[in-house]
Design a protein around this motif. Structure first.
Motif, mmCIF file in Angstrom:
data_model
loop_
_atom_site.group_PDB
_atom_site.id
_atom_site.type_symbol
_atom_site.label_atom_id
_atom_site.label_comp_id
_atom_site.label_asym_id
_atom_site.label_seq_id
_atom_site.Cartn_x
_atom_site.Cartn_y
_atom_site.Cartn_z
ATOM 1 N N TRP A 96 6.332 1.116 -12.281
ATOM 2 C CA TRP A 96 5.981 0.232 -13.381
ATOM 3 C C TRP A 96 4.629 0.634 -13.958
ATOM 4 N N VAL A 97 4.429 0.309 -15.233
ATOM 5 C CA VAL A 97 3.152 0.554 -15.909
ATOM 6 C C VAL A 97 2.205 -0.563 -15.513
ATOM 7 N N GLU A 98 0.999 -0.187 -15.144
ATOM 8 C CA GLU A 98 -0.025 -1.164 -14.764
ATOM 9 C C GLU A 98 -1.103 -1.158 -15.852
ATOM 10 N N PRO A 99 -1.003 -2.078 -16.829
ATOM 11 C CA PRO A 99 -1.913 -2.050 -17.980
ATOM 12 C C PRO A 99 -3.370 -2.326 -17.634
ATOM 13 N N GLU A 100 -3.633 -2.920 -16.489
ATOM 14 C CA GLU A 100 -5.010 -3.223 -16.102
ATOM 15 C C GLU A 100 -5.760 -2.006 -15.568
ATOM 16 N N LEU A 101 -5.044 -0.950 -15.191
ATOM 17 C CA LEU A 101 -5.697 0.258 -14.699
ATOM 18 C C LEU A 101 -5.974 1.200 -15.865
ATOM 19 N N THR A 102 -7.106 1.882 -15.798
ATOM 20 C CA THR A 102 -7.513 2.797 -16.851
ATOM 21 C C THR A 102 -7.541 4.233 -16.333
ATOM 22 N N ARG A 103 -7.761 5.158 -17.241
ATOM 23 C CA ARG A 103 -7.892 6.569 -16.857
ATOM 24 C C ARG A 103 -9.063 6.748 -15.896
ATOM 25 N N ALA A 104 -10.141 5.995 -16.088
ATOM 26 C CA ALA A 104 -11.292 6.067 -15.181
ATOM 27 C C ALA A 104 -10.910 5.607 -13.778
ATOM 28 N N ASP A 105 -10.072 4.578 -13.680
ATOM 29 C CA ASP A 105 -9.584 4.125 -12.367
ATOM 30 C C ASP A 105 -8.770 5.235 -11.707
ATOM 31 N N TYR A 106 -7.918 5.879 -12.488
ATOM 32 C CA TYR A 106 -7.110 6.968 -11.950
ATOM 33 C C TYR A 106 -8.008 8.107 -11.471
ATOM 34 N N ASP A 107 -8.977 8.492 -12.284
ATOM 35 C CA ASP A 107 -9.884 9.584 -11.909
ATOM 36 C C ASP A 107 -10.623 9.279 -10.614
ATOM 37 N N ARG B 137 0.848 -1.195 0.000
ATOM 38 C CA ARG B 137 0.000 0.000 0.000
ATOM 39 C C ARG B 137 0.882 1.243 0.000
ATOM 40 N N ASP B 138 0.256 2.403 -0.016
ATOM 41 C CA ASP B 138 0.935 3.696 0.015
ATOM 42 C C ASP B 138 1.666 3.947 -1.298
ATOM 43 N N TRP B 139 0.897 4.230 -2.346
ATOM 44 C CA TRP B 139 1.416 4.353 -3.702
ATOM 45 C C TRP B 139 1.367 5.793 -4.202
ATOM 46 N N MET B 140 2.146 6.056 -5.235
ATOM 47 C CA MET B 140 1.992 7.233 -6.069
ATOM 48 C C MET B 140 1.472 6.693 -7.392
ATOM 49 N N VAL B 141 0.319 7.178 -7.816
ATOM 50 C CA VAL B 141 -0.293 6.710 -9.055
ATOM 51 C C VAL B 141 -0.135 7.816 -10.089
ATOM 52 N N ILE B 142 0.408 7.469 -11.245
ATOM 53 C CA ILE B 142 0.766 8.430 -12.273
ATOM 54 C C ILE B 142 -0.046 8.153 -13.531
ATOM 55 N N CYS B 143 -0.654 9.199 -14.058
ATOM 56 C CA CYS B 143 -1.422 9.081 -15.293
ATOM 57 C C CYS B 143 -0.720 9.905 -16.366
ATOM 58 N N ASP B 144 -0.176 9.229 -17.355
ATOM 59 C CA ASP B 144 0.490 9.874 -18.483
ATOM 60 C C ASP B 144 -0.372 9.609 -19.703
ATOM 61 N N ARG B 145 -1.188 10.608 -20.037
ATOM 62 C CA ARG B 145 -2.231 10.488 -21.055
ATOM 63 C C ARG B 145 -3.207 9.402 -20.597
ATOM 64 N N SER B 146 -3.194 8.227 -21.179
ATOM 65 C CA SER B 146 -4.092 7.167 -20.712
ATOM 66 C C SER B 146 -3.323 5.971 -20.155
ATOM 67 N N LYS B 147 -2.011 6.113 -19.987
ATOM 68 C CA LYS B 147 -1.166 5.054 -19.434
ATOM 69 C C LYS B 147 -1.006 5.310 -17.938
ATOM 70 N N ILE B 148 -1.322 4.301 -17.116
ATOM 71 C CA ILE B 148 -1.255 4.438 -15.668
ATOM 72 C C ILE B 148 -0.039 3.684 -15.145
ATOM 73 N N SER B 149 0.752 4.373 -14.317
ATOM 74 C CA SER B 149 1.908 3.765 -13.673
ATOM 75 C C SER B 149 1.732 3.846 -12.170
ATOM 76 N N ILE B 150 2.358 2.912 -11.476
ATOM 77 C CA ILE B 150 2.353 2.907 -10.015
ATOM 78 C C ILE B 150 3.807 3.057 -9.567
ATOM 79 N N ARG B 151 4.010 3.913 -8.570
ATOM 80 C CA ARG B 151 5.351 4.130 -8.025
ATOM 81 C C ARG B 151 5.319 3.863 -6.533
#
Length: 132
Positions: free
Chosen positions: A84-95, A63-77
């Motif tokens: 790393w890029v998390e392909p299962e997450l979408t822009r809607a998940d980020y929002d 737990r305790d993540w930084m979630v990054i949205c680069d256009r429609s690509k979601i990464s977790i830090r």
């Protein structure tokens, strides 16, 4: 003086987006009308994707993540600075994860350093404030 001679002989190259990485990053992360393409938020809770708990492949954090949205690509830090890029997450998940407001930073590295995702707090879970 020797330093004056060196200064006059140096070629001065114009700084353009093509040869300045910072300017290129700024252009890539903003549209011409000021809309930011790259956004990041912190997410103190666990993230589950399809019922599976997300874990950092480097340090095992859960737990305790930084979630990054680069256009429609979601990464977790992670706090250990592994990203790393998390392909299962979408822009809607980020929002759904973002909060209103926040702080603007000149780069993703500056944001990661400011909120402790640059590796300095590796292995640390910061507790979420409890509601009173």
């Amino acid at each position: 003086m020797l330093s004056e001679d060196l200064r006059t002989r140096r070629a001065v190259l114009p700084e353009t987006a093509a040869d300045d990485p910072l300017l290129r990053l700024q252009q890539e992360t903003r549209l011409g009308d000021g809309i930011i393409r790259l956004r990041a938020t912190t997410h103190p809770e666990e993230i589950r994707i399809g019922g599976i708990l997300v874990m950092c492949p480097k340090c095992g954090a859960r737990r305790d993540w930084m979630v990054i949205c680069d256009r429609s690509k979601i990464s977790i830090r992670c706090r250990c600075a592994h990203q790393w890029v998390e392909p299962e997450l979408t822009r809607a998940d980020y929002d759904a994860m973002i909060d209103i407001g926040g702080q603007d930073y000149p780069s993703l590295d500056a944001a990661a350093q400011a909120v402790g995702y640059d590796g300095t707090l590796a292995g640390t879970y910061l507790s979420k404030p409890r509601p009173e």
